[in-house]
Design an enzyme around this catalytic site. Sequence first.
Site, PDB file in Angstrom:
ATOM      1  N   GLY A   2       0.765  -1.236   0.000  1.00 28.71           N
ATOM      2  CA  GLY A   2       0.000   0.000   0.000  1.00 28.71           C
ATOM      3  C   GLY A   2       0.794   1.283   0.000  1.00 28.71           C
ATOM      4  CB  CYS A  20     -18.045   4.404 -27.395  1.00 31.54           C
ATOM      5  SG  CYS A  20     -19.614   5.133 -27.787  1.00 31.54           S
ATOM      6  CD  GLU A  34       0.647  -9.153   1.534  1.00 36.25           C
ATOM      7  OE1 GLU A  34      -0.307  -8.362   1.370  1.00 36.25           O
ATOM      8  OE2 GLU A  34       0.474 -10.308   1.919  1.00 36.25           O
ATOM      9  N   PRO A  35       4.532  -5.103  -1.152  1.00 37.55           N
ATOM     10  CG  PRO A  35       6.732  -4.512  -1.674  1.00 37.55           C
ATOM     11  CD  PRO A  35       5.926  -5.470  -0.844  1.00 37.55           C
ATOM     12  N   GLY A  36       3.212  -3.604  -4.081  1.00 34.83           N
ATOM     13  CA  GLY A  36       2.893  -3.814  -5.494  1.00 34.83           C
ATOM     14  C   GLY A  36       3.261  -2.551  -6.254  1.00 34.83           C
ATOM     15  NE  ARG A  37      -0.675   2.439  -5.729  1.00 33.18           N
ATOM     16  CZ  ARG A  37      -1.770   2.448  -6.478  1.00 33.18           C
ATOM     17  NH1 ARG A  37      -1.751   3.033  -7.646  1.00 33.18           N
ATOM     18  NH2 ARG A  37      -2.894   1.892  -6.033  1.00 33.18           N
TER      19      ARG A  37
END
Length: 427
Positions: free
Chosen positions: A242, A351, A282-285
Amino acid sequence: MVEECFNVRQGVLHVENVSCLELVKKYGTPLYVTSMKALNSNMDSYFRAFEKANFKVRFLYAVKANNNLTLLKLIARKGFGADVFSDGELYMALLSGFEKSYVLFNGNSKSDEEIKMGVEAGVPFSVDSIDELYAISQIARDLNREVKIAFRINPDISPETHPKIATGLKTSKFGIPWKDAVSAYELAVKCPNVRVSGIHCHIGSQITDTTPFVEAIERMFEVAEEVEKLGADLDFIDIGGGLGIDYEGKGVPAVEDFADRIIPAFEKGLEKIKSQPELWIEPGRSIVGNTTILLTRVNAVKKAYRNFVAVDAGFNLLIRPAMYDAYHRVAVANKMDRPPEEVYTVVGPICESGDILAKDRKLPKIEKGDIIAVFDTGAYGFSMSSQYNGRRRCAELLVNGEKVYVTRERERYSDLIANQIVPAELF
Ligand SMILES: *Cc1c(COP(=O)(O)O)cnc(C)c1O
């Protein structure tokens, strides 16, 4: 430094040593381009920042942020574990060589088939409900296996982030309310074929204040003290991911600042308990977000209610602006040395009125054919893409110095109809 991986030479944006104009000439647009140096640098920051901890730390990369196989393999090779949230992510993580004991199977709604797959693979589980606990126990018994589990605890903490990515609020669908945590663990220690191994939480995403993480750690250790009284020996306390990244260039806490808050809080917690759990993060970003740009070509410029720039990538490829009101920096990749002149709104080809990539940005004068670079698109970019509007997903490239690798080809028209069966007897 990651910033140097995206640099300007003769007015043209480069990824490491490769010109973006050369890339789009050869591979077309839209195009996701990742810098390998940036990826390595982000991973190194985590290792470096937590070196000073006097307890063991493990990083589990959150696969959902970006599941490109080449990136997964690079991340696994670096010694990261993985946080997976589905059978498909488990499949990709195992294929990429992550060490099984550090592949945590998350998810708030796992089917029995998914549980079976995880039990057979021998990975630890983050358990989100008592129903899931019983299902794991049953399936593990049937397969004659023992499964390590943690509960996903909802710590009831409100980080300041977009409501759609705050996951640790009391009202959130994730986890077991922390007040009920101990009774959940009481059931777990009695469950056959289940071994209580850890405690898990994840309070949200794009968090730019370190205090909520400290609060979460304090709550996790309160739970840990009680869990120990049940006779469990804890292998890990997982505080989730996070940590936010600097989308707007306004300055956010670096991984090092994060570590400087986390380490003392964790050490203080360890004094209260007997076991020596590892810290899992738990790093993702913050691993992949700033490693990647999306290159997109201008199809038309039009003065209407706004000064619109219509490009060939929309929320089919990058949904963050539409879904989370997210801000991404944009630049004109072939006019990097020109001064900003006009205010433009960059819109995609989908669209839908909400298909806006960047609103009211002052940029150099834009013409048809220019290439717009959208920055910080490595996390929740391609991994949230779709084929909506019959748009084929674009290619992904990895750049390492002068070298360019195609890590995913542009989809073909036939991919748009893959797996469809037209009943023959109707025609
Ligand atoms: C999404 C998620 C992460 C990663 O979050 P980032 O904000 O990308 O660091 C980590 N853990 C869990 C359980 C998640 O759902």
